[in-house]
Write a protein that holds these residues in place. Sequence first.
Motif, PDB file in Angstrom:
ATOM      1  N   ALA A 496       0.865  -1.185   0.000  1.00 20.25           N
ATOM      2  CA  ALA A 496       0.000   0.000   0.000  1.00 20.25           C
ATOM      3  C   ALA A 496       0.894   1.225   0.000  1.00 20.25           C
ATOM      4  O   ALA A 496       2.061   1.162   0.391  1.00 20.25           O
ATOM      5  N   ILE A 497       0.347   2.347  -0.449  1.00 24.85           N
ATOM      6  CA  ILE A 497       1.110   3.588  -0.423  1.00 24.85           C
ATOM      7  C   ILE A 497       0.325   4.637   0.351  1.00 24.85           C
ATOM      8  O   ILE A 497      -0.878   4.797   0.181  1.00 24.85           O
ATOM      9  N   ARG A 498       1.026   5.296   1.284  1.00 24.01           N
ATOM     10  CA  ARG A 498       0.426   6.339   2.104  1.00 24.01           C
ATOM     11  C   ARG A 498       1.453   7.463   2.271  1.00 24.01           C
ATOM     12  O   ARG A 498       2.645   7.291   1.992  1.00 24.01           O
ATOM     13  N   ALA A 499       0.976   8.574   2.786  1.00 29.90           N
ATOM     14  CA  ALA A 499       1.863   9.698   3.105  1.00 29.90           C
ATOM     15  C   ALA A 499       1.921   9.828   4.616  1.00 29.90           C
ATOM     16  O   ALA A 499       0.888  10.013   5.267  1.00 29.90           O
ATOM     17  N   PHE A 500       3.112   9.671   5.205  1.00 25.89           N
ATOM     18  CA  PHE A 500       3.189   9.718   6.670  1.00 25.89           C
ATOM     19  C   PHE A 500       4.535  10.300   7.106  1.00 25.89           C
ATOM     20  O   PHE A 500       5.473  10.463   6.315  1.00 25.89           O
ATOM     21  N   SER A 504      11.758  10.495   6.752  1.00 25.24           N
ATOM     22  CA  SER A 504      12.974   9.689   6.604  1.00 25.24           C
ATOM     23  C   SER A 504      12.705   8.194   6.499  1.00 25.24           C
ATOM     24  O   SER A 504      13.583   7.434   6.108  1.00 25.24           O
ATOM     25  N   VAL A 505      11.509   7.752   6.871  1.00 28.13           N
ATOM     26  CA  VAL A 505      11.171   6.323   6.807  1.00 28.13           C
ATOM     27  C   VAL A 505      10.580   6.032   5.437  1.00 28.13           C
ATOM     28  O   VAL A 505       9.473   6.492   5.124  1.00 28.13           O
ATOM     29  N   PRO A 506      11.273   5.246   4.578  1.00 27.47           N
ATOM     30  CA  PRO A 506      10.742   5.010   3.230  1.00 27.47           C
ATOM     31  C   PRO A 506       9.622   3.978   3.197  1.00 27.47           C
ATOM     32  O   PRO A 506       8.710   4.068   2.378  1.00 27.47           O
ATOM     33  N   ALA A 507       9.685   2.989   4.099  1.00 27.76           N
ATOM     34  CA  ALA A 507       8.690   1.907   4.048  1.00 27.76           C
ATOM     35  C   ALA A 507       8.488   1.344   5.443  1.00 27.76           C
ATOM     36  O   ALA A 507       9.403   1.369   6.287  1.00 27.76           O
ATOM     37  N   LEU A 508       7.319   0.824   5.668  1.00 31.16           N
ATOM     38  CA  LEU A 508       6.929   0.302   6.976  1.00 31.16           C
ATOM     39  C   LEU A 508       6.340  -1.093   6.798  1.00 31.16           C
ATOM     40  O   LEU A 508       5.425  -1.293   5.993  1.00 31.16           O
ATOM     41  N   ARG A 545      -2.908 -10.723   5.485  1.00 32.21           N
ATOM     42  CA  ARG A 545      -1.496 -10.815   5.149  1.00 32.21           C
ATOM     43  C   ARG A 545      -0.745  -9.617   5.704  1.00 32.21           C
ATOM     44  O   ARG A 545      -1.326  -8.587   6.060  1.00 32.21           O
ATOM     45  N   ALA A 546       0.565  -9.779   5.776  1.00 31.39           N
ATOM     46  CA  ALA A 546       1.404  -8.649   6.163  1.00 31.39           C
ATOM     47  C   ALA A 546       1.308  -7.567   5.085  1.00 31.39           C
ATOM     48  O   ALA A 546       0.846  -7.814   3.958  1.00 31.39           O
ATOM     49  N   ARG A 547       1.750  -6.368   5.444  1.00 30.17           N
ATOM     50  CA  ARG A 547       1.601  -5.245   4.518  1.00 30.17           C
ATOM     51  C   ARG A 547       2.860  -4.381   4.544  1.00 30.17           C
ATOM     52  O   ARG A 547       3.380  -4.053   5.616  1.00 30.17           O
ATOM     53  N   LEU A 548       3.364  -4.070   3.343  1.00 32.05           N
ATOM     54  CA  LEU A 548       4.458  -3.120   3.201  1.00 32.05           C
ATOM     55  C   LEU A 548       3.858  -1.788   2.773  1.00 32.05           C
ATOM     56  O   LEU A 548       3.313  -1.666   1.682  1.00 32.05           O
ATOM     57  N   VAL A 549       3.940  -0.802   3.681  1.00 30.01           N
ATOM     58  CA  VAL A 549       3.366   0.512   3.409  1.00 30.01           C
ATOM     59  C   VAL A 549       4.495   1.438   2.957  1.00 30.01           C
ATOM     60  O   VAL A 549       5.441   1.698   3.708  1.00 30.01           O
ATOM     61  N   LEU A 550       4.403   1.920   1.723  1.00 27.61           N
ATOM     62  CA  LEU A 550       5.408   2.814   1.165  1.00 27.61           C
ATOM     63  C   LEU A 550       5.049   4.262   1.478  1.00 27.61           C
ATOM     64  O   LEU A 550       3.879   4.645   1.431  1.00 27.61           O
ATOM     65  N   ASN A 551       6.042   5.053   1.796  1.00 29.21           N
ATOM     66  CA  ASN A 551       5.829   6.439   2.227  1.00 29.21           C
ATOM     67  C   ASN A 551       5.976   7.375   1.012  1.00 29.21           C
ATOM     68  O   ASN A 551       7.091   7.620   0.530  1.00 29.21           O
ATOM     69  N   HIS A 552       4.842   7.917   0.558  1.00 27.35           N
ATOM     70  CA  HIS A 552       4.872   8.793  -0.617  1.00 27.35           C
ATOM     71  C   HIS A 552       5.599  10.094  -0.336  1.00 27.35           C
ATOM     72  O   HIS A 552       6.051  10.790  -1.278  1.00 27.35           O
ATOM     73  N   ASN A 553       5.755  10.454   0.944  1.00 23.50           N
ATOM     74  CA  ASN A 553       6.482  11.668   1.289  1.00 23.50           C
ATOM     75  C   ASN A 553       7.991  11.502   1.141  1.00 23.50           C
ATOM     76  O   ASN A 553       8.727  12.493   1.111  1.00 23.50           O
ATOM     77  N   ASN A 554       8.448  10.260   1.097  1.00 17.26           N
ATOM     78  CA  ASN A 554       9.883   9.997   1.043  1.00 17.26           C
ATOM     79  C   ASN A 554      10.417  10.179  -0.379  1.00 17.26           C
ATOM     80  O   ASN A 554       9.902   9.568  -1.319  1.00 17.26           O
ATOM     81  N   PRO A 555      11.456  10.994  -0.592  1.00 16.37           N
ATOM     82  CA  PRO A 555      11.986  11.233  -1.943  1.00 16.37           C
ATOM     83  C   PRO A 555      12.452   9.961  -2.647  1.00 16.37           C
ATOM     84  O   PRO A 555      12.308   9.834  -3.866  1.00 16.37           O
ATOM     85  N   LEU A 556      13.032   9.014  -1.888  1.00 17.02           N
ATOM     86  CA  LEU A 556      13.509   7.776  -2.498  1.00 17.02           C
ATOM     87  C   LEU A 556      12.360   6.997  -3.131  1.00 17.02           C
ATOM     88  O   LEU A 556      12.497   6.449  -4.231  1.00 17.02           O
TER      89      LEU A 556
END
Length: 622
Positions: A496-500, A504-508, A545-556
């Motif tokens: 999933a992709i969110r802004a949080f 500095s955290v690219p993914a959770l 299932r587990a979830r990898l949340v990507l941080n849209h605020n992160n430049p990477l």
Amino acid sequence: MTSTVEAEETPPETNSFQVDLRGLVDLLSHHLYSSPRVYVRELLQNAVDAVTARRAFDPDARIRIRLSAEGGRVSIEDSGIGLTSDEVHTLLATIGRSSKRGGEHGLESARREFLGQFGIGLLACFVVAREIRVVTRSARTPEAAPVEWLAHDDGSYTVRALPDEARPEPGTTVWLEPRPGAAEWLEPRRVEELARDFGSLLPYDIVFADGFGAERPVTDRPAVWDREHSSPTARRVALAGHCAQLFGFTPLDTIDLDLPVAGVRGVAYVLPEPTSPAHRAGHRAYLKGMLLTDRADNLLPEWAFFVRAVVDTDTLRPTASRENLYDDETLAAVRDALGGAVRGWLTELAAGDPRRLAAFLDVHHLGVKSLARHDPELFGLMLPWLPFETSDGQVGLEEFAAAHGRIHFTRTVEEFRQIAPIAAAHGLGVVNAGYTYDADLLALLPTVRPGVTVTELDAGAVTDRLDPVPTEAELALTSFLATARTRLDPHDCDVAIRAFQPVSVPALYLDDRQARHERDRSTARENADSLWTDILGSLRGSAPRARLVLNHNNPLIRRIAALPDPELTGTAIESLYGQALLMAQRPLRPADTTLLNRAFLGLLEWATHSGAANTARKEDEK
């Protein structure tokens, strides 16, 4: 006709057990008693029992007990009940008999006042002595001559009458001659030290003489907790000194232990430093003033590991060695009552002295949490002061519940540390329940604070709190997200992709208990044989299932999403997945390890090829 003559039945022969005294002494010294030091206790105990019997027989008798050590010998003299010649044969030379057992000696009325309970008595002195000499004169038959009983460690003994001047007054004197290798136990300094340790609270005045003419008191009564003091402060100072002398620390506080119905009186000292809940405390227990043990680990409840207690009792039973308390129903009741005294002290602090309570909880909050698990009333009382690690910092649950009507918790410290900064930034109330007792107390919280909801943190709850990406931006990322989901689908992980925050955290990496169970099942299935593979495969359910949340605020993340090469994008996603797993401190399955290696080597391959291409282009431009 055949006649049968029946043989007459032979009557059984009656015999007595033969006791090997040396073997019995070896049994006592190596298996019953923990140390030869107990011989001093047995000498004191016999003397105290003798004068107790004398006082029951003659209340006006002058009582005296004198212990001495000189010339390599130890002796103890008492003005007790004494023994006749017949009693010496019956009581001193018969193992298992005691002058305190039968009514024929007129002592049964004083039975509850005696320290000795098992009739071993002087026999224990053979642990350090090769010879025991007893000179005694009976107070019940003062006209009878004094009697000498001389016993050796080979089991032999002699008895003879002595002239009146050998002992003019009723009472008993015992001399011990050391056995080879045991002389150190009969040194004056050691004997006096042991006498004070065992007998400081005995009910009669006892003195020690070291052979140089001076006599020093052994007893120090009344007990420090029963003495009159000029003020509460003076009493606290006296108790603190007593604690330092016995246990080697200055207590944080003291708790009076007074159970008149159970015949228990004493004090508990609060440790000034934290200790492990698994540590079994060594409490100090006296029986009718005689030290029974300084390692009584069954005297207080296990949760009271933050105190060391000293008590004197006249109701609890000793074990056969008289070196610990017998764990029976009486001790269980006393243990509960003493635990109630500690609980009452906590309640008083909470109601009247929050400053002292806060100082105590700074050191021993684990002990209170352990107790509060089984005592909702105490938990409610302690709630404002008990510290918990939360996404708002180290605060009490009452304050935290007021700020967050719905409380989430993590079961591991690692999971909390990963999610705490993000939860704090987005107003999600999370408590770290990875520490001892915290999960139990959180489960109890709704019962003491109705209206508060407590649930375990799951991936959905966190994702829902994070800011959604604008619709236009999410549509532009459709291809990127499809590639990411395809790459991680074999690993039972959604994307999933969110802004949080923080940026500095690219993914959770997020999961819950059910997702972890599914992950463990998959791991077990990969390592199982064909039979177990089929069985574990049939157990697969519809767990989230587990979830990898990507941080849209992160430049990477934005740069990865803009990559034109789907293969490179997939490699980058796998790298983010592996890094998030490591940050969450989840155990890596073989498939995860393979993925990490592949992603790392893939990125190296891309970096080196890209660098070589750039170098070649620059050479061409030259």
